[in-house]
Design an enzyme around this catalytic site. Structure first.
Site, PDB file in Angstrom:
ATOM      1  N   ARG A  52     -11.076   1.510  -5.342  1.00  0.00           N
ATOM      2  CA  ARG A  52     -11.217   2.786  -4.633  1.00  0.00           C
ATOM      3  C   ARG A  52     -12.637   3.326  -4.783  1.00  0.00           C
ATOM      4  O   ARG A  52     -13.284   3.709  -3.793  1.00  0.00           O
ATOM      5  CB  ARG A  52     -10.194   3.788  -5.182  1.00  0.00           C
ATOM      6  CG  ARG A  52      -8.753   3.344  -4.977  1.00  0.00           C
ATOM      7  CD  ARG A  52      -7.748   4.218  -5.700  1.00  0.00           C
ATOM      8  NE  ARG A  52      -7.916   4.206  -7.147  1.00  0.00           N
ATOM      9  CZ  ARG A  52      -6.912   4.262  -8.024  1.00  0.00           C
ATOM     10  NH1 ARG A  52      -5.663   4.311  -7.590  1.00  0.00           N
ATOM     11  NH2 ARG A  52      -7.126   4.265  -9.315  1.00  0.00           N
ATOM     12  N   LYS A 158      -6.527  13.468  -2.111  1.00  0.00           N
ATOM     13  CA  LYS A 158      -6.947  12.594  -3.200  1.00  0.00           C
ATOM     14  C   LYS A 158      -7.083  13.468  -4.424  1.00  0.00           C
ATOM     15  O   LYS A 158      -7.835  14.451  -4.435  1.00  0.00           O
ATOM     16  CB  LYS A 158      -8.284  11.923  -2.883  1.00  0.00           C
ATOM     17  CG  LYS A 158      -8.625  10.814  -3.878  1.00  0.00           C
ATOM     18  CD  LYS A 158      -7.658   9.654  -3.727  1.00  0.00           C
ATOM     19  CE  LYS A 158      -7.851   8.601  -4.803  1.00  0.00           C
ATOM     20  NZ  LYS A 158      -6.964   7.461  -4.616  1.00  0.00           N
ATOM     21  N   ARG A 190       0.011  13.744  -8.607  1.00  0.00           N
ATOM     22  CA  ARG A 190       0.531  13.687  -7.232  1.00  0.00           C
ATOM     23  C   ARG A 190       1.580  14.766  -7.011  1.00  0.00           C
ATOM     24  O   ARG A 190       1.602  15.441  -5.969  1.00  0.00           O
ATOM     25  CB  ARG A 190       1.128  12.305  -6.955  1.00  0.00           C
ATOM     26  CG  ARG A 190       0.131  11.170  -6.868  1.00  0.00           C
ATOM     27  CD  ARG A 190       0.773   9.884  -6.385  1.00  0.00           C
ATOM     28  NE  ARG A 190       1.802   9.391  -7.275  1.00  0.00           N
ATOM     29  CZ  ARG A 190       1.670   8.360  -8.104  1.00  0.00           C
ATOM     30  NH1 ARG A 190       0.504   7.719  -8.163  1.00  0.00           N
ATOM     31  NH2 ARG A 190       2.661   7.960  -8.880  1.00  0.00           N
ATOM     32  N   SER A 228      -2.561  10.958  -3.331  1.00  0.00           N
ATOM     33  CA  SER A 228      -2.937   9.691  -3.942  1.00  0.00           C
ATOM     34  C   SER A 228      -3.873   9.990  -5.105  1.00  0.00           C
ATOM     35  O   SER A 228      -4.888  10.654  -4.924  1.00  0.00           O
ATOM     36  CB  SER A 228      -3.630   8.791  -2.910  1.00  0.00           C
ATOM     37  OG  SER A 228      -4.086   7.592  -3.495  1.00  0.00           O
ATOM     38  N   ALA A 229      -3.524   9.529  -6.298  1.00  0.00           N
ATOM     39  CA  ALA A 229      -4.326   9.819  -7.483  1.00  0.00           C
ATOM     40  C   ALA A 229      -5.325   8.699  -7.741  1.00  0.00           C
ATOM     41  O   ALA A 229      -5.040   7.528  -7.501  1.00  0.00           O
ATOM     42  CB  ALA A 229      -3.428  10.007  -8.702  1.00  0.00           C
ATOM     43  N   SER A 344       1.035   4.842   1.076  1.00  0.00           N
ATOM     44  CA  SER A 344       0.615   5.242  -0.267  1.00  0.00           C
ATOM     45  C   SER A 344       1.831   5.322  -1.178  1.00  0.00           C
ATOM     46  O   SER A 344       2.851   5.903  -0.821  1.00  0.00           O
ATOM     47  CB  SER A 344      -0.090   6.610  -0.188  1.00  0.00           C
ATOM     48  OG  SER A 344      -0.348   7.130  -1.465  1.00  0.00           O
ATOM     49  N   GLN A 350       7.123  14.615  -2.740  1.00  0.00           N
ATOM     50  CA  GLN A 350       6.688  14.338  -1.371  1.00  0.00           C
ATOM     51  C   GLN A 350       7.877  13.733  -0.639  1.00  0.00           C
ATOM     52  O   GLN A 350       8.109  12.536  -0.696  1.00  0.00           O
ATOM     53  CB  GLN A 350       5.496  13.385  -1.378  1.00  0.00           C
ATOM     54  CG  GLN A 350       4.290  13.954  -2.123  1.00  0.00           C
ATOM     55  CD  GLN A 350       3.402  12.885  -2.711  1.00  0.00           C
ATOM     56  OE1 GLN A 350       2.630  12.250  -2.003  1.00  0.00           O
ATOM     57  NE2 GLN A 350       3.498  12.674  -4.014  1.00  0.00           N
ATOM     58  N   PRO A 352      12.193  13.655  -0.009  1.00  0.00           N
ATOM     59  CA  PRO A 352      13.322  13.560  -0.933  1.00  0.00           C
ATOM     60  C   PRO A 352      13.165  12.405  -1.914  1.00  0.00           C
ATOM     61  O   PRO A 352      12.353  11.497  -1.697  1.00  0.00           O
ATOM     62  CB  PRO A 352      14.513  13.330   0.004  1.00  0.00           C
ATOM     63  CG  PRO A 352      13.922  12.675   1.208  1.00  0.00           C
ATOM     64  CD  PRO A 352      12.562  13.293   1.373  1.00  0.00           C
ATOM     65  N   GLY A 355      12.433   8.821  -0.833  1.00  0.00           N
ATOM     66  CA  GLY A 355      11.915   8.800   0.535  1.00  0.00           C
ATOM     67  C   GLY A 355      10.491   9.285   0.578  1.00  0.00           C
ATOM     68  O   GLY A 355       9.777   9.251  -0.418  1.00  0.00           O
TER      69      GLY A 355
END
Length: 369
Positions: A52, A158, A190, A228-229, A344, A350, A352, A355
């Site tokens: 990254r 991020k 996150r 996204s961490a 991601s 984020q 349920p 999901g």
């Protein structure tokens, strides 16, 4: 008026910027208009995934040839590690252009970006992070010209994680972090970021949240957050995607929430709202209109999917987030016929439990507003 453009560019490696350079040279992308770059890199997506940072470094060096340093620093670069299965590494270049008033049916895709200040390690995974992100989302909405939270369809963030060095720095100040497990810190970050989105969009009221609920109360979730961490930053880079009448052009965005990793029907319905037939896998002609698909993938906390046992949580060799990316990525690839998907892993708060939210950006079919 403003017009949003989204360019999907395949990459051969985390540092491959040849496609971006070619698009700039050909005039397809104006560097001055770039507001964000989202990317999938082929690392492990865990704490030590430096693909990254490698990608961000290469993109920064590329754009520094065309823009002053402060302009490059203002671009949100959200790299998500992990292209398990057949997910294909790529970048999404989000561009904004000022244009003369264009005739446009209805609102169009709007983009807003914000950077928060650095987060102290002791606030990661706690309400301090929630409030910081909520403030950042509000700023990004304002910059996008989106007034109604209902017009926001996806918020990509991020966020930072904890390292041994960051934990030690907090403890040297007499502070304690939410966890001393660096891998678990990714989930805490996150989760708190997602709750910040939920707070900003009015999905959850502040009184329903507290430090203890972060990462534990699966009933608390956002249907439009994607976090996204990464080890490559200490702040948050926030990209708000929605619809606004102040923007023009052919691009539109819609979103759905998957109840589990193979719940593709809500995604199909979102594609239908964007004018796709979507009766089966998208046809080659329809795939040309689908500019981007962004999704969250999560193994869930129960160890079961639709009553059947899975082993994602029991695998000591491969992190569950890696399994989930490949699993959900395959389901969405089967629906769209595309493998350049921004999937991601790690969907704490984020969507349920098990999901996650999904957003589709597409060029509207003729006659579809």
């Amino acid at each position: 008026m403003r017009r949003a453009l989204v360019h999907r560019i395949a990459t051969a490696a985390p540092d491959d910027v040849s496609g971006l350079e070619e698009a700039i040279a050909a005039g397809r992308i104006d560097p001055a208009g770039i507001v964000a770059i989202l990317g999938k890199t082929e690392g492990n997506g865990c704490v030590n995934d430096f693909t990254r940072a490698f990608a961000v470094s290469a993109l920064t060096a590329c754009l520094a040839k065309h823009l002053p340093g402060e302009a490059v620093a203002g671009i949100a670069m959200v790299m998500s590690g992990g292209t398990e299965g057949a997910l294909s590494p790529h970048i999404l270049v989000l561009e904004c252009r000022d244009v003369a008033d264009e005739a446009s049916e209805g609102p169009a895709l709007a983009i807003g970006v914000a950077h928060t200040g650095d987060l102290a390690p002791e606030h990661l995974g706690r309400m301090g992070q929630v409030w910081l992100v909520a403030e950042g989302v509000a700023k990004a909405m304002h910059r996008a010209g989106i007034e109604d939270p209902a017009d926001v369809h996806f918020v990509q963030i991020k966020c930072p994680l904890l390292t041994a060095e960051r934990i030690a720095a907090a403890e040297a100040r007499g502070e304690a972090t939410a966890t001393r497990d660096t891998l678990k810190s990714m989930g805490f970050s996150r989760g708190a970021s997602a709750l910040g989105v939920a707070l900003a969009l009015g999905e959850i009221e502040a009184h329903a949240m507290n430090d203890a609920a972060i990462g534990t109360d699966v009933a608390l979730s956002s249907g439009r957050a994607s976090a996204s961490a990464g080890v490559e930053l200490a702040n948050h880079e926030i990209v708000v995607l929605g619809m606004s009448k102040a923007w023009c052009g052919p691009l539109a965005i819609d979103h759905a929430v998957m109840a589990d990793g193979i719940d593709v029907e809500p995604v199909r319905e979102a594609l239908t709202r964007l004018g796709f037939a979507a009766a089966g896998q998208l046809s080659p002609d329809e795939r040309q209109r689908l500019v981007a698909l962004l999704a969250k993938a999560e193994s869930g906390s129960t160890g079961r999917l639709r009553g059947a046992r899975h082993t994602m949580l029991d695998d000591s060799d491969i992190a569950a987030t890696r399994h989930a990316r490949a699993f959900t990525g395959g389901a969405l690839a089967g629906l769209t016929g595309l493998t350049e998907l921004f999937v991601s892993g790690g969907a704490e708060h984020q969507g349920p439990d098990g999901g996650g939210p999904v957003a589709a950006i597409a060029a509207r079919a003729k006659g579809v507003s």
